[in-house]
Design an enzyme around this catalytic site. Sequence first.
Site, PDB file in Angstrom:
ATOM      1  CE  LYS A 238      35.905  30.836  36.732  1.00 21.34           C
ATOM      2  NZ  LYS A 238      36.555  31.580  37.816  1.00 21.34           N
ATOM      3  CG  ASP A 254      20.750  22.983  40.718  1.00 17.37           C
ATOM      4  OD1 ASP A 254      21.956  23.037  40.410  1.00 17.37           O
ATOM      5  OD2 ASP A 254      20.005  22.036  40.398  1.00 17.37           O
ATOM      6  CG  HIS A 352      43.149  37.251  41.345  1.00 20.81           C
ATOM      7  ND1 HIS A 352      41.987  37.782  40.904  1.00 20.81           N
ATOM      8  CD2 HIS A 352      42.987  35.913  41.304  1.00 20.81           C
ATOM      9  CE1 HIS A 352      41.148  36.818  40.597  1.00 20.81           C
ATOM     10  NE2 HIS A 352      41.731  35.671  40.839  1.00 20.81           N
TER      11      HIS A 352
HETATM   12  C1  MEV Z   1      38.350  34.787  36.541  1.00 17.62           C
HETATM   13  O1  MEV Z   1      37.681  34.025  37.517  1.00 17.62           O
HETATM   14  C2  MEV Z   1      37.366  35.371  35.559  1.00 17.62           C
HETATM   15  C3  MEV Z   1      37.997  36.157  34.403  1.00 17.62           C
HETATM   16  O2  MEV Z   1      38.944  35.340  33.722  1.00 17.62           O
HETATM   17  C4  MEV Z   1      36.874  36.573  33.492  1.00 17.62           C
HETATM   18  C5  MEV Z   1      37.334  37.204  32.197  1.00 17.62           C
HETATM   19  O3  MEV Z   1      38.450  36.926  31.718  1.00 17.62           O
HETATM   20  O4  MEV Z   1      36.520  37.968  31.634  1.00 17.62           O
HETATM   21  C6  MEV Z   1      38.759  37.358  34.921  1.00 17.62           C
END
Ligand code: MEV
Length: 405
Positions: A238, A254, A352
């Site tokens: 992710k 896309d 964050h």
């Molecule tokens: C958050 O958008 C993505 C992370 O969780 C990726 C990861 O844990 O390697 C920080």
Amino acid sequence: MPAGELEPLRAGLTLAVADRMVENVVGVTGLPLGIATNFVINGREVLVPMAIEEASVVAGASKAARAARSGGGFVAECDPSLMIGQVQLLGLRDVEAAAYRVLERKAEVLNLANSRPSQIVELGGGATDLEARVVRESPAGPMLVVHLIYDVRDAMGANAVNSTVELVAPLLEAVTGGRANLRVISNLADRRLARARVKIVPGELDCGEVAGSTVAARIVEAYSLAAVDPYRAATHNKGIMNGVDAVAVATGNDWRALEAGAHAYAARQGRYGPLSQWAIGADGQLEGCLEMPMPVGTVGGATRACPTARACLRLMGVETASALAEVMAAVGLAQNLAALWALVTEGIQRGHMALHARQVALAAGAAGAEVEAVAGRMIEQGEIRSATAERLVREMRGNTQETQT
Ligand code: MEV
């Protein structure tokens, strides 16, 4: 790049253009478009446009790219732009014999595939090969799946491939005596992989009291969990897709196709795994590499229609699909490094939270200098909530009014 050419980066999508892109348009929606800096990819400085709603992604990519500079930046490459179109053939009495007949008539099928008027074919692309896969068992019984391998050049290629498999399906029916059901592109674009690698000098990873070599070792430990555990691999990937998708969205590509391909590729060995690997090299440097399908285009579709997407490509100095794929692989790897680096040191929440606090302040009605002030106070108080932000805005405005009166 002349300043005027950057104007579309600010302009975004107009209603008139949006109305020509999809159906029943009632408006356009926006995403922040940031520019990640410090990237050196294949020896070239690249500014990377990223469209994303998530805080810290652009900053993370830029930070990782800066750390990579002293090791020479990212090295990236990609395969030719080969996509796969599938034709599913059912109702066959002898699937093996049908597969044999298809392969015998391969040249005829390829000729027909390339007879369609197409700019891709004019540019030297088009159908290059054909494979016949026998599926002996499925919920619908045995079937033959014909794979048409198609060089889509600088396009993402879904339209070209879908039109072509629809065109050749009747011939395949005639050749096999079967019935063509599905005729569509496969999003497991495993003939169109992009790769990136990077070496990080450990000193670049120093983090307060923690030496860079320790950070590097911890990054490898963090990767190790992704290597054996799908729960972690999904999150690891992710993080990679945070970077890949952000460039895809900025350039009108896309991103669902990228997501589908990435996760199917991550599971290709029967168990879901990470798209990147990290290790400490013999020279003590942290070495990372990434490989994933990268079906992206620089022509056609939203990329052509949307001026912002075209400006994003110009900003990167990217003209071909392969150059774009290489940048995106490097950004995916950088994003992965940024996430792991933050996770094994201060954690991801601190960075964050600063941006999140600003968003909460904005949503609570803070304007101008109030945004930073409200966000700062919420962080100090450890209370990032809309009720707190609203109270702080009221208090600040009350104080200002009192000082004015
Ligand atoms: C958050 O958008 C993505 C992370 O969780 C990726 C990861 O844990 O390697 C920080």
